[in-house]
Motif scaffolding. Structure first.
Motif, PDB file in Angstrom:
ATOM      1  N   THR A   1       0.832  -1.190   0.000  1.00 29.10           N
ATOM      2  CA  THR A   1       0.000   0.000   0.000  1.00 29.10           C
ATOM      3  C   THR A   1       0.869   1.243   0.000  1.00 29.10           C
ATOM      4  O   THR A   1       1.836   1.341   0.754  1.00 29.10           O
ATOM      5  N   VAL A   2       0.512   2.181  -0.859  1.00 28.10           N
ATOM      6  CA  VAL A   2       1.253   3.444  -0.975  1.00 28.10           C
ATOM      7  C   VAL A   2       0.274   4.592  -0.788  1.00 28.10           C
ATOM      8  O   VAL A   2      -0.807   4.602  -1.382  1.00 28.10           O
ATOM      9  N   LEU A   3       0.638   5.545   0.052  1.00 27.99           N
ATOM     10  CA  LEU A   3      -0.185   6.731   0.224  1.00 27.99           C
ATOM     11  C   LEU A   3       0.294   7.796  -0.746  1.00 27.99           C
ATOM     12  O   LEU A   3       1.483   8.106  -0.804  1.00 27.99           O
ATOM     13  N   ALA A   4      -0.626   8.355  -1.518  1.00 30.66           N
ATOM     14  CA  ALA A   4      -0.223   9.342  -2.524  1.00 30.66           C
ATOM     15  C   ALA A   4      -1.337  10.357  -2.730  1.00 30.66           C
ATOM     16  O   ALA A   4      -2.511  10.069  -2.522  1.00 30.66           O
ATOM     17  N   GLY A   5      -0.975  11.533  -3.137  1.00 28.89           N
ATOM     18  CA  GLY A   5      -1.958  12.569  -3.425  1.00 28.89           C
ATOM     19  C   GLY A   5      -2.244  13.463  -2.221  1.00 28.89           C
ATOM     20  O   GLY A   5      -1.957  13.122  -1.078  1.00 28.89           O
ATOM     21  N   LYS A   6      -2.826  14.618  -2.491  1.00 25.63           N
ATOM     22  CA  LYS A   6      -3.106  15.582  -1.434  1.00 25.63           C
ATOM     23  C   LYS A   6      -4.130  15.057  -0.425  1.00 25.63           C
ATOM     24  O   LYS A   6      -4.133  15.437   0.738  1.00 25.63           O
ATOM     25  N   LYS A   7      -5.009  14.174  -0.891  1.00 20.22           N
ATOM     26  CA  LYS A   7      -6.022  13.628   0.004  1.00 20.22           C
ATOM     27  C   LYS A   7      -5.525  12.380   0.745  1.00 20.22           C
ATOM     28  O   LYS A   7      -6.263  11.775   1.494  1.00 20.22           O
ATOM     29  N   VAL A   8      -4.276  12.020   0.509  1.00 17.25           N
ATOM     30  CA  VAL A   8      -3.645  10.863   1.160  1.00 17.25           C
ATOM     31  C   VAL A   8      -4.503   9.611   0.974  1.00 17.25           C
ATOM     32  O   VAL A   8      -4.915   8.966   1.931  1.00 17.25           O
ATOM     33  N   THR A   9      -4.847   9.330  -0.257  1.00 19.44           N
ATOM     34  CA  THR A   9      -5.626   8.135  -0.559  1.00 19.44           C
ATOM     35  C   THR A   9      -4.686   6.950  -0.731  1.00 19.44           C
ATOM     36  O   THR A   9      -3.570   7.086  -1.209  1.00 19.44           O
ATOM     37  N   ALA A  10      -5.160   5.794  -0.320  1.00 17.07           N
ATOM     38  CA  ALA A  10      -4.341   4.588  -0.402  1.00 17.07           C
ATOM     39  C   ALA A  10      -4.383   4.028  -1.816  1.00 17.07           C
ATOM     40  O   ALA A  10      -5.451   3.899  -2.415  1.00 17.07           O
ATOM     41  N   GLN A  11      -3.229   3.711  -2.349  1.00 21.45           N
ATOM     42  CA  GLN A  11      -3.132   3.079  -3.657  1.00 21.45           C
ATOM     43  C   GLN A  11      -2.388   1.762  -3.512  1.00 21.45           C
ATOM     44  O   GLN A  11      -1.634   1.567  -2.567  1.00 21.45           O
ATOM     45  N   ARG A  12      -2.612   0.889  -4.452  1.00 21.22           N
ATOM     46  CA  ARG A  12      -1.902  -0.383  -4.412  1.00 21.22           C
ATOM     47  C   ARG A  12      -0.751  -0.367  -5.388  1.00 21.22           C
ATOM     48  O   ARG A  12      -0.924  -0.101  -6.573  1.00 21.22           O
ATOM     49  N   GLY A  13       0.433  -0.617  -4.864  1.00 20.18           N
ATOM     50  CA  GLY A  13       1.600  -0.801  -5.705  1.00 20.18           C
ATOM     51  C   GLY A  13       2.030  -2.253  -5.626  1.00 20.18           C
ATOM     52  O   GLY A  13       1.407  -3.060  -4.932  1.00 20.18           O
ATOM     53  N   TYR A  14       3.081  -2.593  -6.335  1.00 17.86           N
ATOM     54  CA  TYR A  14       3.582  -3.972  -6.293  1.00 17.86           C
ATOM     55  C   TYR A  14       5.098  -3.973  -6.176  1.00 17.86           C
ATOM     56  O   TYR A  14       5.783  -3.144  -6.783  1.00 17.86           O
ATOM     57  N   LEU A  15       5.589  -4.889  -5.379  1.00 20.14           N
ATOM     58  CA  LEU A  15       7.023  -5.096  -5.286  1.00 20.14           C
ATOM     59  C   LEU A  15       7.322  -6.425  -5.975  1.00 20.14           C
ATOM     60  O   LEU A  15       6.806  -7.473  -5.588  1.00 20.14           O
ATOM     61  N   TRP A  16       8.126  -6.351  -7.016  1.00 18.76           N
ATOM     62  CA  TRP A  16       8.523  -7.536  -7.768  1.00 18.76           C
ATOM     63  C   TRP A  16       9.882  -7.998  -7.245  1.00 18.76           C
ATOM     64  O   TRP A  16      10.787  -7.180  -7.040  1.00 18.76           O
ATOM     65  N   ALA A  17      10.031  -9.278  -7.035  1.00 20.63           N
ATOM     66  CA  ALA A  17      11.299  -9.830  -6.545  1.00 20.63           C
ATOM     67  C   ALA A  17      11.927 -10.715  -7.607  1.00 20.63           C
ATOM     68  O   ALA A  17      11.230 -11.527  -8.240  1.00 20.63           O
ATOM     69  N   TYR A  18      13.217 -10.562  -7.816  1.00 22.08           N
ATOM     70  CA  TYR A  18      13.978 -11.388  -8.757  1.00 22.08           C
ATOM     71  C   TYR A  18      15.188 -11.933  -8.005  1.00 22.08           C
ATOM     72  O   TYR A  18      15.918 -11.171  -7.358  1.00 22.08           O
ATOM     73  N   ALA A  19      15.403 -13.228  -8.078  1.00 24.43           N
ATOM     74  CA  ALA A  19      16.484 -13.845  -7.301  1.00 24.43           C
ATOM     75  C   ALA A  19      17.217 -14.891  -8.120  1.00 24.43           C
ATOM     76  O   ALA A  19      16.611 -15.621  -8.923  1.00 24.43           O
ATOM     77  N   SER A  20      18.524 -14.965  -7.911  1.00 26.66           N
ATOM     78  CA  SER A  20      19.301 -16.044  -8.516  1.00 26.66           C
ATOM     79  C   SER A  20      19.170 -17.274  -7.618  1.00 26.66           C
ATOM     80  O   SER A  20      18.819 -17.149  -6.442  1.00 26.66           O
ATOM     81  N   PRO A  21      19.437 -18.473  -8.136  1.00 23.41           N
ATOM     82  CA  PRO A  21      19.292 -19.696  -7.333  1.00 23.41           C
ATOM     83  C   PRO A  21      20.180 -19.693  -6.094  1.00 23.41           C
ATOM     84  O   PRO A  21      21.225 -19.031  -6.059  1.00 23.41           O
ATOM     85  N   ALA A  22      19.764 -20.445  -5.090  1.00 25.96           N
ATOM     86  CA  ALA A  22      20.525 -20.515  -3.839  1.00 25.96           C
ATOM     87  C   ALA A  22      21.915 -21.083  -4.059  1.00 25.96           C
ATOM     88  O   ALA A  22      22.849 -20.765  -3.326  1.00 25.96           O
ATOM     89  N   ALA A  23      22.075 -21.933  -5.076  1.00 25.25           N
ATOM     90  CA  ALA A  23      23.367 -22.568  -5.330  1.00 25.25           C
ATOM     91  C   ALA A  23      24.266 -21.748  -6.253  1.00 25.25           C
ATOM     92  O   ALA A  23      25.396 -22.140  -6.527  1.00 25.25           O
ATOM     93  N   ALA A  24      23.775 -20.606  -6.736  1.00 29.65           N
ATOM     94  CA  ALA A  24      24.564 -19.785  -7.659  1.00 29.65           C
ATOM     95  C   ALA A  24      25.758 -19.164  -6.950  1.00 29.65           C
ATOM     96  O   ALA A  24      25.721 -18.911  -5.742  1.00 29.65           O
ATOM     97  N   GLU A  25      26.815 -18.927  -7.702  1.00 29.41           N
ATOM     98  CA  GLU A  25      27.993 -18.282  -7.118  1.00 29.41           C
ATOM     99  C   GLU A  25      27.659 -16.860  -6.672  1.00 29.41           C
ATOM    100  O   GLU A  25      28.100 -16.395  -5.618  1.00 29.41           O
ATOM    101  N   GLN A  26      26.879 -16.163  -7.482  1.00 31.13           N
ATOM    102  CA  GLN A  26      26.415 -14.819  -7.128  1.00 31.13           C
ATOM    103  C   GLN A  26      24.955 -14.924  -6.680  1.00 31.13           C
ATOM    104  O   GLN A  26      24.046 -14.990  -7.502  1.00 31.13           O
ATOM    105  N   ARG A  27      24.760 -14.968  -5.376  1.00 29.95           N
ATOM    106  CA  ARG A  27      23.416 -15.170  -4.819  1.00 29.95           C
ATOM    107  C   ARG A  27      22.770 -13.798  -4.600  1.00 29.95           C
ATOM    108  O   ARG A  27      22.987 -13.163  -3.578  1.00 29.95           O
ATOM    109  N   MET A  28      22.002 -13.376  -5.577  1.00 31.27           N
ATOM    110  CA  MET A  28      21.457 -12.021  -5.577  1.00 31.27           C
ATOM    111  C   MET A  28      19.945 -12.012  -5.462  1.00 31.27           C
ATOM    112  O   MET A  28      19.260 -12.924  -5.929  1.00 31.27           O
ATOM    113  N   VAL A  29      19.452 -10.959  -4.833  1.00 30.11           N
ATOM    114  CA  VAL A  29      18.022 -10.690  -4.771  1.00 30.11           C
ATOM    115  C   VAL A  29      17.835  -9.215  -5.107  1.00 30.11           C
ATOM    116  O   VAL A  29      18.562  -8.367  -4.597  1.00 30.11           O
ATOM    117  N   MET A  30      16.875  -8.941  -5.968  1.00 34.52           N
ATOM    118  CA  MET A  30      16.592  -7.546  -6.283  1.00 34.52           C
ATOM    119  C   MET A  30      15.094  -7.302  -6.310  1.00 34.52           C
ATOM    120  O   MET A  30      14.333  -8.112  -6.848  1.00 34.52           O
TER     121      MET A  30
END
Length: 261
Positions: free
Chosen positions: A28-57
């Motif tokens: 939930t994100v509050l935005a606008g002068k009236k402080v109305t609730a909006q829905r945003g999304y958080l997308w997650a991208y991750a490399s495998p647990a066994a990868a040499e570079q174990r990244m999450v973004m």
């Protein structure tokens, strides 16, 4: 702003991987002068647990349209492990990115279709047992090399999958029931579940991306919302660095202090 160059570099390295996992969750994100609730999304991208570079973004966007994933993954040409959300389908249309399904979702549906007080001869319990056998084999091969694991999958996992999907096709169950839904889901996405048979670096589930969301979901219960989309994007930047640091066994607090100093 100070952390953006690091996250931009993380993005480049992430898109160079052969395998990625993806998931998304609302916030939930509050935005606008009236402080109305909006829905945003958080997308997650991750490399495998066994990868040499174990990244999450994490990538904060105002919606769940699959175009956001397409834009983020520009340049990525590997295999993406996802659930059955239709928004990802456009990614696979060109064939540049391969799709791998999540068998944990199959297991979950058979688990939900199996009454707590039932014997092992029920159809739900049989479907669940097939899933458990698939995951047991994979656990036994966890320490094998990529080549050895691929050989095992082709010689042992493939026949078991054939048996499981054949069993699903032979069942006459009530459409719309929990068991019917589990079987229909298994057969509808059968091709994506079989992708794992062609790559020893893949895993059977998308749990790593779902676990990456855990920090956000737990935090969301406490702080409830972001004040603005700019604030939500800052959250995504910080979480990306924190979770990647954790994957490499670093003390996340000391790591952030080191970066900022």
């Amino acid at each position: 702003v100070a952390l953006n160059p690091l996250v931009e570099r993380l993005h480049v390295l992430l898109c160079e991987q052969n395998v990625l996992h993806a998931d998304e969750t609302p916030l939930t994100v509050l935005a606008g002068k009236k402080v109305t609730a909006q829905r945003g999304y958080l997308w997650a991208y991750a490399s495998p647990a066994a990868a040499e570079q174990r990244m999450v973004m994490f990538d904060c966007q105002p919606g769940r349209n699959g175009g956001y994933a397409q834009t983020f993954l520009t340049g990525f040409t590997g295999t993406l492990v996802v659930d059955d959300y239709a928004g990802y389908k456009a990614l696979f249309a060109s064939g540049a990115i391969k799709e791998a399904g999540c068998l944990a979702h199959v297991r979950r549906k058979f688990f939900e279709a199996t009454p707590k007080k039932t014997d092992k001869t029920s159809l739900g319990a049989k479907g669940l047992a097939y899933c458990d056998r698939l995951f047991t084999l994979e656990n036994d091969w966890a320490d094998l090399s990529t080549e050895e694991r691929l050989h095992k999958r082709q010689t042992e996992l493939a026949p078991l999958m054939d048996e499981f999907f054949g069993w699903c096709r032979n069942q006459a169950v009530l459409p719309g029931s929990k068991l019917g839904t589990a079987i229909e889901y298994s057969l509808k996405y059968e091709t994506t579940f079989r992708t794992v048979l062609s790559d020893g670096d893949l895993v059977l589930s998308n749990n790593i991306a779902e676990r990456a969301m855990k920090t956000l979901v737990m935090g969301r219960k406490n702080w409830l919302f972001s004040q603005s989309f700019e604030g939500a994007k800052s959250t995504a930047v910080i979480l990306s660095l924190l979770e990647t640091a954790k994957r490499h066994g670093l003390d996340a607090e000391k790591y952030m202090t080191y970066l900022l100093e």
